[in-house]
Design a protein around this motif. Structure first.
Motif, PDB file in Angstrom:
ATOM      1  N   LYS A 113      12.634   8.030  12.685  1.00 54.83           N
ATOM      2  CA  LYS A 113      13.200   6.683  12.800  1.00 54.83           C
ATOM      3  C   LYS A 113      12.195   5.633  12.319  1.00 54.83           C
ATOM      4  O   LYS A 113      12.572   4.689  11.613  1.00 54.83           O
ATOM      5  CB  LYS A 113      13.601   6.397  14.245  1.00 54.83           C
ATOM      6  N   ALA A 114      10.919   5.810  12.658  1.00 55.15           N
ATOM      7  CA  ALA A 114       9.877   4.881  12.222  1.00 55.15           C
ATOM      8  C   ALA A 114       9.744   4.892  10.699  1.00 55.15           C
ATOM      9  O   ALA A 114       9.647   3.832  10.069  1.00 55.15           O
ATOM     10  CB  ALA A 114       8.544   5.237  12.876  1.00 55.15           C
ATOM     11  N   VAL A 115       9.773   6.078  10.104  1.00 55.43           N
ATOM     12  CA  VAL A 115       9.686   6.195   8.643  1.00 55.43           C
ATOM     13  C   VAL A 115      10.898   5.527   7.998  1.00 55.43           C
ATOM     14  O   VAL A 115      10.768   4.807   7.000  1.00 55.43           O
ATOM     15  CB  VAL A 115       9.560   7.673   8.217  1.00 55.43           C
ATOM     16  N   GLU A 116      12.077   5.743   8.564  1.00 56.76           N
ATOM     17  CA  GLU A 116      13.300   5.138   8.029  1.00 56.76           C
ATOM     18  C   GLU A 116      13.226   3.605   8.084  1.00 56.76           C
ATOM     19  O   GLU A 116      13.593   2.922   7.123  1.00 56.76           O
ATOM     20  CB  GLU A 116      14.515   5.628   8.811  1.00 56.76           C
ATOM     21  N   LEU A 117      12.737   3.057   9.196  1.00 56.19           N
ATOM     22  CA  LEU A 117      12.573   1.604   9.311  1.00 56.19           C
ATOM     23  C   LEU A 117      11.625   1.072   8.245  1.00 56.19           C
ATOM     24  O   LEU A 117      11.899   0.054   7.600  1.00 56.19           O
ATOM     25  CB  LEU A 117      12.035   1.235  10.701  1.00 56.19           C
ATOM     26  N   VAL A 167       1.831   5.294   5.731  1.00 56.18           N
ATOM     27  CA  VAL A 167       1.373   3.902   5.726  1.00 56.18           C
ATOM     28  C   VAL A 167       2.317   3.058   6.566  1.00 56.18           C
ATOM     29  O   VAL A 167       3.537   3.213   6.499  1.00 56.18           O
ATOM     30  CB  VAL A 167       1.360   3.368   4.275  1.00 56.18           C
ATOM     31  N   GLY A 168       1.735   2.166   7.371  1.00 55.56           N
ATOM     32  CA  GLY A 168       2.538   1.233   8.153  1.00 55.56           C
ATOM     33  C   GLY A 168       2.987   1.753   9.500  1.00 55.56           C
ATOM     34  O   GLY A 168       3.663   1.042  10.236  1.00 55.56           O
ATOM     35  N   ILE A 169       2.618   2.998   9.828  1.00 54.44           N
ATOM     36  CA  ILE A 169       3.020   3.570  11.116  1.00 54.44           C
ATOM     37  C   ILE A 169       1.767   3.993  11.871  1.00 54.44           C
ATOM     38  O   ILE A 169       0.929   4.719  11.334  1.00 54.44           O
ATOM     39  CB  ILE A 169       3.959   4.780  10.923  1.00 54.44           C
ATOM     40  N   GLN A 224       0.852  -1.183   0.000  1.00 56.79           N
ATOM     41  CA  GLN A 224       0.000   0.000   0.000  1.00 56.79           C
ATOM     42  C   GLN A 224       0.891   1.238   0.000  1.00 56.79           C
ATOM     43  O   GLN A 224       1.835   1.342   0.776  1.00 56.79           O
ATOM     44  CB  GLN A 224      -0.900  -0.025   1.239  1.00 56.79           C
ATOM     45  N   ARG A 225       0.613   2.184  -0.878  1.00 55.75           N
ATOM     46  CA  ARG A 225       1.445   3.382  -1.017  1.00 55.75           C
ATOM     47  C   ARG A 225       0.885   4.602  -0.296  1.00 55.75           C
ATOM     48  O   ARG A 225       1.631   5.480   0.100  1.00 55.75           O
ATOM     49  CB  ARG A 225       1.624   3.727  -2.502  1.00 55.75           C
ATOM     50  N   LYS A 226      -0.431   4.675  -0.153  1.00 53.57           N
ATOM     51  CA  LYS A 226      -1.061   5.827   0.491  1.00 53.57           C
ATOM     52  C   LYS A 226      -1.890   5.355   1.661  1.00 53.57           C
ATOM     53  O   LYS A 226      -2.447   4.252   1.619  1.00 53.57           O
ATOM     54  CB  LYS A 226      -1.964   6.564  -0.496  1.00 53.57           C
TER      55      LYS A 226
END
Length: 178
Positions: free
Chosen positions: A144-148, A89-91, A76-78
């Motif tokens: 950090k969450a975005v980087e992971l 997405v994902g956080i 999922q991209r958005k």
């Protein structure tokens, strides 16, 4: 690479690889390649006699695209429209909880890390306690969450491409042997 048996209107049967679809309409008969864009390979006949040659061309182009292009991502991209915040997405979060051994609540982000062919793993990125929480710590934890998440998506994409290319090589070898 997975194939499926297709019987066209003329009664001929074909083993068709994934990413190639049959199009049979009133004036259009052919194979549509759907990988890195679409392209129609027409039978150039109304009776379906050119279907085998058109499928061979579509398959050749599919193998070429698999060798050059990254695999299509199913990630999922958005964020979904009903997500209540503006996090990527994902956080998710910030999640506030109080552990049994503590008197103060702490705060963290939950990060979903996709893994190709496996269930996603989860990580928690600590922000702070209710006594140490600041905007700067929030922003640093979010970065950090975005980087992971980005690194996990890159690994996922590389693994998907590697698998797709191996499938392409296997299909190519299978076609040579047939």
């Amino acid at each position: 690479m997975k194939t499926r048996d297709i019987v066209i209107f003329s009664g001929e049967q074909f083993a068709v690889p994934q990413c190639i679809q049959r199009i049979d309409h009133q004036s259009t008969h052919g194979w549509q390649l759907r990988y890195g864009g679409t392209k129609l390979y027409s039978d150039h006949s109304q009776d379906g006699s050119g279907a085998a040659a058109a499928l061979a061309l579509a398959t050749k182009e599919l193998l070429s695209r698999i060798a050059k292009l990254p695999a299509p991502s199913r990630l999922q991209r958005k964020p979904s429209g009903n997500k209540g915040n503006d996090l990527p997405v994902g956080i998710s979060g910030p999640i506030v909880r109080q552990r049994a051994s503590s008197r103060v609540r702490d705060c963290s982000f939950a990060v979903s890390l996709p893994r190709y062919g496996q269930t996603p793993s989860g990580r928690s990125v600590y922000i702070g306690t209710e006594n140490t929480y600041t905007i700067e710590k929030y922003q640093a934890a979010l970065a950090k969450a975005v980087e992971l998440r980005v690194k996990a998506e890159e690994v996922y994409q590389r693994a998907a491409t590697r698998v797709k290319r191996a499938e392409g090589k296997a299909l190519k070898a299978q076609l040579k042997g047939a």
